[in-house]
Design an enzyme around this catalytic site. Structure first.
Site, PDB file in Angstrom:
ATOM      1  N   ASP A 228       0.858  -1.177   0.000  1.00 32.41           N
ATOM      2  CA  ASP A 228       0.000   0.000   0.000  1.00 32.41           C
ATOM      3  C   ASP A 228       0.901   1.236   0.000  1.00 32.41           C
ATOM      4  O   ASP A 228       1.975   1.213  -0.601  1.00 32.41           O
ATOM      5  CB  ASP A 228      -0.929  -0.039   1.221  1.00 32.41           C
ATOM      6  N   HIS A 278      -3.763   6.110   3.464  1.00 33.97           N
ATOM      7  CA  HIS A 278      -4.510   4.899   3.111  1.00 33.97           C
ATOM      8  C   HIS A 278      -3.874   3.647   3.700  1.00 33.97           C
ATOM      9  O   HIS A 278      -4.553   2.799   4.291  1.00 33.97           O
ATOM     10  CB  HIS A 278      -4.603   4.785   1.592  1.00 33.97           C
ATOM     11  N   SER A 450     -11.506  -1.288  -0.175  1.00 32.11           N
ATOM     12  CA  SER A 450     -10.197  -1.305   0.481  1.00 32.11           C
ATOM     13  C   SER A 450     -10.276  -1.904   1.871  1.00 32.11           C
ATOM     14  O   SER A 450      -9.554  -2.848   2.211  1.00 32.11           O
ATOM     15  CB  SER A 450      -9.622   0.114   0.561  1.00 32.11           C
TER      16      SER A 450
END
Length: 505
Positions: A228, A278, A450
Site C-alpha cells: 500500500d 490509506h 479497500s
C-alpha cells in the site's frame, strides 16, 4: 464522508468520452497497420484515451495488445518513452534459476531495440528484473514497436510510463490523491463498542463475528504482508507500541519500494513511511493492537505485519508505482514467514509487470487478497479491477448493513468477487469501518472495497493462526465454507459474508 479508496473511475467516463469521435485507428486493422505505410502521426493523449475508453465501455476491459502500433508507440512516447517488455513464452512470468534460453531471448530483444533506435546494446535499458522476465527500455521509434511485435517470444509490450488519468502531455503524468486522507475524525458512539482492556471494536467486526472468533485465535504466529502507501511514522500503535496490551510477542517491519522521482532511471527510494494515509488505515484494520487506550483494534491483533510503501496512492498510474508494487510482490514472495498479502490498490486493467509479480508471489504459496474496486456512486457499475480480476488473487468488495447484500455506494462487484464485507451503514454512507488515524491519538472512518479487503486478510490470519500447518488452499477453503452462500457462489457477491467464528472453530 465517503472514502474513495480506489476512486479511479469518474475520470474514465467524463474525461475522454467527448473524444471518442477522434479515434483514428481500429484494432481490427492490425495487419494494415504493420505494413510499410504505418502512420507516423503521434496521437494525442486525448485520442489515445478515447480508444481506451471505447474498449472499456464495449468490452469491460482493455489491453495494449489490441491497439495498433501507432497507438502503442504514441502512448510510449507520452509516457517518457518507457516500454515495458514481458519476454518468454506465454505464462512464463518468472524464472527460479538461470535460464540460457530466456537470457538469449532478452539479449535478442535488446539487440532489436538497439538496432531500431540506433543506440548501443544496453544504452536504452532502464531495468532488468532479476527474477521476473521483464525489462524496461526506452523507445522513441515506431519502427521499434513494429519490429518487436513480429516476435513470438514477447508476452506483452506496455507503455508503463503512460497514465490514463492525466492529459498534460508531460512526464510524469500527475500523481492522483485517490484514497488519501490524514485527517482524524470524531466517531459516532454507535459505531464501536469497548472490550477489555478498553479497546474499541468497529461495528463492522460484529457483522462477521470477529470478536467471538478471538476466543479461538488472535492471529499469533502469522505474518501478513501489506502492499500500500506504507504506514505512518506518526502512529505509534503501528510502530514502537505495536506490542501493547493484549498484543504481544509480535513484530512490525516497514520497507519502501516506491521511487519518488520524475526520472525513470532514478533509485531515489522514498522510504517506508506513509504520506497518504490509506496504508495506515489498512494496517490498522489488519493488525492494530488491542490495548487500554480506547483506540480501534485490528482483526488479527496478534499477527505480525510487514508493510511496503510501494505506491504514492491507491491508483497505479505511474511508472514508479507499478514498479514499486511489482518489487514489493517479489520481496514478499521471497519471505518464508509471510503467509498472506493484502492489496487495496489497483488499476482498471491489467499491468503486465505487476501481474507477473502477483504470479510469482502466488507461486510461493501466498494467499493474496485484492480490492474489487471503489469509485463514485455513478461509476460503481464498472467491473472488478486489476489485480483483483486475476485468478491468483482473491477479490473482495464491500456491502451495506441492509441485509440484502446491497453493494456499498462506491464499491464494485462482479463475477470475480469471492467475499463480501459489511462496511457501510445503509442509512448513512459516511459511517463505515473505524480505524486508527494517521497521527497519535487520532481515529477515523474508512470504507470501500479497500477496508473490506484488509478485513478479509485479517480473518485469513485468524484462520491460519488456528491451523499453522495448513496450506493456502486449506485456509481459503475454510473461509469459503464459513461464508453465507457456500457451497453456492453468487454471480456478483461470491460466497458472501464470512462468519469468522465458524471459520476458526
Amino acid at each position: 464522508m465517503k472514502k474513495l479508496s480506489l476512486g479511479i473511475l469518474a475520470i474514465i467516463l467524463i474525461s475522454v468520452t467527448s473524444c471518442t469521435r477522434d479515434v483514428l485507428e481500429n484494432p481490427s486493422e492490425e495487419t494494415a497497420n504493420r505494413a510499410a505505410h504505418v502512420s507516423q502521426e503521434l496521437l494525442s493523449i486525448e485520442k489515445i484515451n478515447a480508444i481506451i475508453e471505447k474498449e472499456l465501455t464495449e468490452n469491460g476491459s482493455f489491453s495494449w495488445a489490441t491497439v495498433t502500433d501507432q497507438v502503442l508507440w504514441s502512448a510510449t512516447v507520452h509516457g517518457s518513452n518507457i516500454l515495458t517488455i514481458g519476454y518468454g513464452n506465454q505464462g512464463e512470468s518468472f524464472r527460479t534459476s538461470e535460464n540460457q534460453r530466456l537470457k538469449n531471448t532478452k539479449n535478442e530483444i535488446l539487440a532489436v531495440v538497439a538496432t531500431s533506435e540506433g543506440t548501443g546494446f544496453s544504452d536504452g535499458l532502464i531495468e532488468d528484473d532479476a527474477i521476473l522476465n521483464v525489462i524496461d527500455v526506452q523507445v522513441a521509434s515506431i519502427q521499434t514497436i513494429s519490429e518487436l511485435r513480429k516476435r513470438n517470444d514477447i508476452r506483452y509490450l506496455e507503455p508503463n510510463g503512460y497514465s490514463f488519468f492525466e492529459a498534460s502531455g508531460t512526464y510524469p503524468q500527475n500523481f492522483s490523491s485517490s484514497g488519501c486522507s490524514k485527517s482524524g475524525e470524531t466517531l459516532n458512539n454507535n459505531d464501536y463498542r469497548t472490550v477489555a482492556p478498553n479497546a474499541l471494536v468497529s461495528w463492522t467486526f460484529d457483522q462477521h463475528n470477529i470478536p467471538d472468533a478471538w476466543a479461538h485465535s488472535t492471529g499469533a504466529g502469522v505474518t501478513v504482508g501489506l502492499i500500500d502507501t506504507g504506514v505512518s511514522q506518526s502512529q505509534p500503535f503501528l510502530g514502537s507500541n505495536f506490542n501493547d496490551g493484549y498484543s504481544s510477542g509480535r513484530t512490525i517491519s516497514k520497507y519502501g519500494t516506491f521511487i519518488d522521482s520524475v526520472w525513470p532511471w532514478s533509485n531515489n527510494y522514498d522510504g517506508p513511511h506513509d504520506k497518504c494515509g490509506h496504508g495506515t488505515s489498512m494496517g490498522s484494520t489488519i493488525a492494530s493492537p488491542r490495548n487500554n487506550n480506547y483506540m480501534p483494534v485490528g482483526v488479527a491483533y496478534n499477527c505480525n505485519l510487514v508493510s511496503y510503501r510501494a505506491t504514492e496512492d491507491v491508483v497505479l498510474n505511474d511508472y514508479h508505482e507499478r514498479k514499486g508494487v511489482k518489487n514489493a510482490l517479489v520481496a514478499l514472495g521471497n519471505r518464508s514467514d509471510v503467509k498472506i498479502i493484502s492489496m487495496s490498490v489497483g488499476y482498471p486493467w491489467s499491468i503486465g509487470n505487476v501481474a507477473d509479480g502477483v504470479r510469482y508471489a502466488y507461486s510461493r504459496g501466498k494467499l493474496i487478497f485484492a480490492a474489487g474496486g471503489t469509485s463514485l456512486e455513478l461509476t460503481n457499475w464498472y467491473p472488478v479491477i486489476f489485480p483483483a480480476s486475476m485468478n491468483e488473487a482473491v477479490a473482495v468488495t464491500g456491502i451495506t448493513d441492509d441485509g440484502t447484500y446491497q453493494q456499498c455506494d462506491v464499491c464494485h462487484d462482479g463475477s470475480e468477487i469471492e467475499f463480501t464485507v459489511v462496511m457501510q451503514r445503509d442509512a448513512n454512507s459516511n459511517r463505515t469501518g473505524t480505524v486508527l488515524g494517521f497521527y497519535n491519538g487520532d481515529k477515523k472512518y474508512v470504507g470501500g472495497s479497500s477496508v473490506a479487503t484488509a478485513t478479509t486478510a485479517g480473518i485469513a490470519a485468524l484462520v491460519w493462526s488456528k491451523h499453522l500447518g495448513w496450506s493456502r488452499s486449506q485456509v481459503l477453503n475454510k473461509m469459503r465454507q464459513s461464508a453465507e452462500f457456500y457451497p453456492y457462489k453468487n454471480s456478483t457477491k461470491g460466497y458472501g459474508n464470512i462468519d469468522a467464528l465458524q471459520a476458526v472453530q
